[in-house]
Design a protein around this motif. Structure first.
Motif, PDB file in Angstrom:
ATOM      1  N   TYR A 118       0.832  -1.196   0.000  1.00 51.54           N
ATOM      2  CA  TYR A 118       0.000   0.000   0.000  1.00 51.54           C
ATOM      3  C   TYR A 118       0.871   1.252   0.000  1.00 51.54           C
ATOM      4  O   TYR A 118       1.797   1.381   0.817  1.00 51.54           O
ATOM      5  N   THR A 119       0.572   2.168  -0.904  1.00 50.53           N
ATOM      6  CA  THR A 119       1.398   3.363  -1.087  1.00 50.53           C
ATOM      7  C   THR A 119       0.513   4.600  -1.249  1.00 50.53           C
ATOM      8  O   THR A 119      -0.712   4.503  -1.382  1.00 50.53           O
ATOM      9  N   PHE A 120       1.154   5.755  -1.240  1.00 46.23           N
ATOM     10  CA  PHE A 120       0.499   7.019  -1.565  1.00 46.23           C
ATOM     11  C   PHE A 120       1.549   7.926  -2.211  1.00 46.23           C
ATOM     12  O   PHE A 120       2.752   7.661  -2.125  1.00 46.23           O
ATOM     13  N   CYS A 267       5.365   6.768  -2.090  1.00 44.69           N
ATOM     14  CA  CYS A 267       5.871   6.512  -0.740  1.00 44.69           C
ATOM     15  C   CYS A 267       5.086   5.352  -0.124  1.00 44.69           C
ATOM     16  O   CYS A 267       3.889   5.207  -0.376  1.00 44.69           O
ATOM     17  N   PRO A 268       5.729   4.542   0.693  1.00 51.13           N
ATOM     18  CA  PRO A 268       4.996   3.460   1.355  1.00 51.13           C
ATOM     19  C   PRO A 268       4.050   4.009   2.415  1.00 51.13           C
ATOM     20  O   PRO A 268       4.314   5.061   3.017  1.00 51.13           O
ATOM     21  N   ALA A 269       2.971   3.301   2.661  1.00 53.39           N
ATOM     22  CA  ALA A 269       2.029   3.708   3.705  1.00 53.39           C
ATOM     23  C   ALA A 269       2.718   3.833   5.058  1.00 53.39           C
ATOM     24  O   ALA A 269       2.250   4.573   5.932  1.00 53.39           O
ATOM     25  N   ALA A 270       3.849   3.146   5.219  1.00 52.87           N
ATOM     26  CA  ALA A 270       4.590   3.193   6.484  1.00 52.87           C
ATOM     27  C   ALA A 270       5.099   4.588   6.810  1.00 52.87           C
ATOM     28  O   ALA A 270       5.434   4.886   7.960  1.00 52.87           O
ATOM     29  N   GLY A 294     -11.098   2.437  14.322  1.00 53.72           N
ATOM     30  CA  GLY A 294     -10.167   1.556  15.015  1.00 53.72           C
ATOM     31  C   GLY A 294      -9.684   0.423  14.134  1.00 53.72           C
ATOM     32  O   GLY A 294      -8.506   0.041  14.170  1.00 53.72           O
ATOM     33  N   TYR A 295     -10.586  -0.110  13.318  1.00 57.84           N
ATOM     34  CA  TYR A 295     -10.197  -1.159  12.373  1.00 57.84           C
ATOM     35  C   TYR A 295      -9.205  -0.600  11.354  1.00 57.84           C
ATOM     36  O   TYR A 295      -8.202  -1.247  11.027  1.00 57.84           O
ATOM     37  N   ALA A 296      -9.475   0.626  10.869  1.00 58.18           N
ATOM     38  CA  ALA A 296      -8.547   1.277   9.934  1.00 58.18           C
ATOM     39  C   ALA A 296      -7.205   1.548  10.609  1.00 58.18           C
ATOM     40  O   ALA A 296      -6.143   1.422   9.975  1.00 58.18           O
ATOM     41  N   ALA A 297      -7.234   1.894  11.896  1.00 59.29           N
ATOM     42  CA  ALA A 297      -5.994   2.115  12.632  1.00 59.29           C
ATOM     43  C   ALA A 297      -5.138   0.848  12.668  1.00 59.29           C
ATOM     44  O   ALA A 297      -3.916   0.896  12.499  1.00 59.29           O
ATOM     45  N   ASP A 298      -5.782  -0.290  12.877  1.00 59.91           N
ATOM     46  CA  ASP A 298      -5.051  -1.561  12.864  1.00 59.91           C
ATOM     47  C   ASP A 298      -4.452  -1.840  11.488  1.00 59.91           C
ATOM     48  O   ASP A 298      -3.330  -2.355  11.371  1.00 59.91           O
ATOM     49  N   LEU A 299      -5.196  -1.503  10.423  1.00 56.82           N
ATOM     50  CA  LEU A 299      -4.669  -1.680   9.068  1.00 56.82           C
ATOM     51  C   LEU A 299      -3.434  -0.794   8.851  1.00 56.82           C
ATOM     52  O   LEU A 299      -2.446  -1.232   8.263  1.00 56.82           O
ATOM     53  N   LEU A 300      -3.497   0.435   9.338  1.00 57.76           N
ATOM     54  CA  LEU A 300      -2.348   1.337   9.212  1.00 57.76           C
ATOM     55  C   LEU A 300      -1.138   0.796   9.961  1.00 57.76           C
ATOM     56  O   LEU A 300      -0.010   0.816   9.452  1.00 57.76           O
ATOM     57  N   VAL A 479     -12.225   3.618   5.132  1.00 57.44           N
ATOM     58  CA  VAL A 479     -11.467   4.691   5.777  1.00 57.44           C
ATOM     59  C   VAL A 479      -9.981   4.576   5.434  1.00 57.44           C
ATOM     60  O   VAL A 479      -9.327   5.567   5.079  1.00 57.44           O
ATOM     61  N   PHE A 480      -9.439   3.363   5.532  1.00 57.01           N
ATOM     62  CA  PHE A 480      -8.016   3.131   5.247  1.00 57.01           C
ATOM     63  C   PHE A 480      -7.666   3.566   3.822  1.00 57.01           C
ATOM     64  O   PHE A 480      -6.690   4.293   3.601  1.00 57.01           O
ATOM     65  N   LYS A 481      -8.459   3.154   2.858  1.00 57.68           N
ATOM     66  CA  LYS A 481      -8.168   3.494   1.463  1.00 57.68           C
ATOM     67  C   LYS A 481      -8.370   4.980   1.192  1.00 57.68           C
ATOM     68  O   LYS A 481      -7.619   5.594   0.423  1.00 57.68           O
TER      69      LYS A 481
END
Length: 513
Positions: A118-120, A267-270, A294-300, A479-481
């Motif tokens: 996953y990138t941005f 850039c990586p999502a990291a 919170g679920y999106a936070a875990d994905l991040l 939310v994550f995307k």
């Protein structure tokens, strides 16, 4: 979480029970449910109950614990019959959890599988950090210069910025600190480091510009890295208003020329630092928007990013659920340190954490700060808590971080910006047009009715979870995307679309002289 049978029976009365042990549930239907209505469980309402408010699932005796989320949120002030509306006045506030014997790191969550690929598209800075916007930030050292800076920024935006199309804007970092303050008081470290860290935010591309007066207590040299005078303008050095404005505009254009050369790169999502906050909360916040975030936070976290959750008074009553999740005992002690500091801070003002809950929170069904806290911490997901920040402190590690801040939207937002967030995810049940100029704010609504009412202010509607249209996990992924799309400049939040940006509000617990 039991969500009833809305998906199957259309507009039948619907309540949401969060845990098997709960003896109250919240009404989910838009507009509430009328007296005499019968839920699929057979429960009959003895009186009308508004959306988000609690209904008693059993008879409650005076003094009996009222349980929601599987936790005691209060005690019955009088007898409450099954099917009755459990109003705020019927709920007595319990004592806050003690801080000296909390379990530390006793239930550290397992590391979830890594999320790769996953990138941005972000702006890579010389120091290796990344920006999600390309902004020129001009920081003030004292409130006295704000009028001059605002005038200059208006002219820069009109006369200079159009020449530099790759720059997103010019942001004045105005605040009310800098003079008339006890600059050497122990707690003055909070506002000073906040302002220092705001000035070096990653969305400013390494360009520093500080505007001072010349006689203030917080000297510009304390804000500019290394005290470098090349980045400082002091108004008392100039002859007349026009020369001040001319100098500000010249210095701004030099930096705009450099910023205009920046381009987005993959850039990586990291690389992301994401802040989480809630405002205008209601009883559905802890059911829909906050758990989805919170679920999106875990994905991040799984993608290697950094996530900050905050708001001390909205964590204090649920801290016993957080200390077992800390990665080690030292992080647990750090978390307790921040809770104790804030308890003392409130005591000095002769209030306690119950002062947090607003009239809007109560209108939305939240009886007290305990119930609000149980819903608030859902934003933190299920990952281990890797570190704790004091207010305005810059984050320097990955994973889920607790950043201690006041719960005020504007103060929390300012503290999180100082900690380095690239964007913020903000949940709301009552609705707020809040936004930040320095970083995008993604608004997640708790109710379908709010999205319908504010269709051009709410970015993501989590209310669909309550009505069974989508799952919590599906909204979490949405939310994550959306975070990645906003961070990469492919989508704009409604707040940025309309230019809705609140003033910075620096937290100053030190004396004002």
């Amino acid at each position: 979480m039991k969500q009833g049978y809305m998906a199957e029976i259309g507009q039948a009365p619907l309540y949401i029970k969060m845990d098997e042990t709960d003896n109250v549930a919240v009404v989910a239907n838009d507009g509430g449910v009328p007296e005499g209505a019968v839920f699929p469980s057979g429960l009959k309402l003895l009186q009308q109950v508004p959306q988000g408010h609690k209904v008693a699932l059993t008879d409650l005796e005076p003094g009996q614990a009222i349980i929601r989320y599987g936790e005691v949120i209060g005690y019955a002030a009088q007898a409450i019959k099954q099917g009755s509306w459990v109003q705020e006045s019927l709920v007595e506030l319990p004592t806050a959890p003690g801080l000296d014997e909390l379990p530390l790191a006793t239930k550290v969550p397992k590391v979830l599988p890594a999320l790769a690929g996953y990138t941005f598209e972000g702006y890579r800075n010389p120091d290796g950090s990344v920006g999600t916007k390309n902004l020129l930030g001009i920081c003030t050292s004292v409130q006295c210069v704000v009028g001059v800076l605002n005038y200059a920024v208006k002219r820069i935006n009109a006369e200079i910025l159009p020449k530099y199309p790759h720059v997103d804007g010019v942001v004045a970092l105005n605040h009310a600190y800098g003079c008339g303050v006890a600059i050497n008081a122990p707690e003055a470290v909070v506002p000073i480091r906040t302002i220092q860290n705001l000035a070096t935010h990653p969305n400013f591309g390494g360009e520093i510009m500080v505007l001072g007066l010349g006689c203030e207590k917080l000297s510009p040299e304390k804000i500019a890295p290394g005290g470098n005078r090349i980045n400082i303008i002091s108004l008392q050095d100039y002859q007349g208003f026009d020369s001040m404005v001319t100098k500000i505009m010249q210095a701004a254009e030099e930096r705009l020329q450099r910023l205009d050369k920046r381009r987005r790169v993959t850039c990586p999502a990291a690389d992301l630092i994401v802040g989480l906050q809630c405002g205008g909360s209601d009883a559905l916040s802890g059911v829909t928007a906050n758990p989805a975030v919170g679920y999106a936070a875990d994905l991040l976290v799984r993608a290697g990013a950094t996530v900050l959750f905050s708001e001390v008074t909205e964590v204090r009553d649920a801290v016993h659920l957080l200390t077992p999740r800390v990665v080690n005992e030292q992080v647990g002690r750090d978390l307790i340190r921040e809770m104790k500091w804030y308890d003392h801070y409130l005591k000095l003002g002769e209030v306690d954490r119950s002062a947090n809950t607003t009239p809007g929170n109560k209108k939305g069904g939240l009886a007290n700060i305990v119930e609000k806290s149980m819903g608030s911490i859902a934003k933190s997901g299920k990952s281990a808590i890797m570190g704790v920040l004091s207010p305005g402190e810059k984050v320097r590690q990955k994973g889920l971080i607790y950043a201690a801040t006041p719960a005020s939207d504007f103060v929390c937002g300012t503290c999180q910006l100082a900690s380095g967030i690239h964007l913020q995810v903000f949940t709301t049940g009552r609705g707020t047009p809040y936004g930040l100029a320095m970083a995008p704010v993604i608004k997640v609504g708790t109710r379908n009715a709010l999205k319908e009412q504010w269709h051009d202010l709410i970015d993501i509607n989590a209310g669909r979870i309550a009505t069974g249209e989508v799952t919590l996990e599906e909204v979490g992924w949405e939310v994550f995307k959306f975070i990645l799309e906003v961070a990469g400049g492919r989508k704009k939040t409604w707040a940025d679309h309309w230019g809705l940006h609140n003033d910075l509000c620096v937290f100053n617990p030190a004396p004002i002289t």
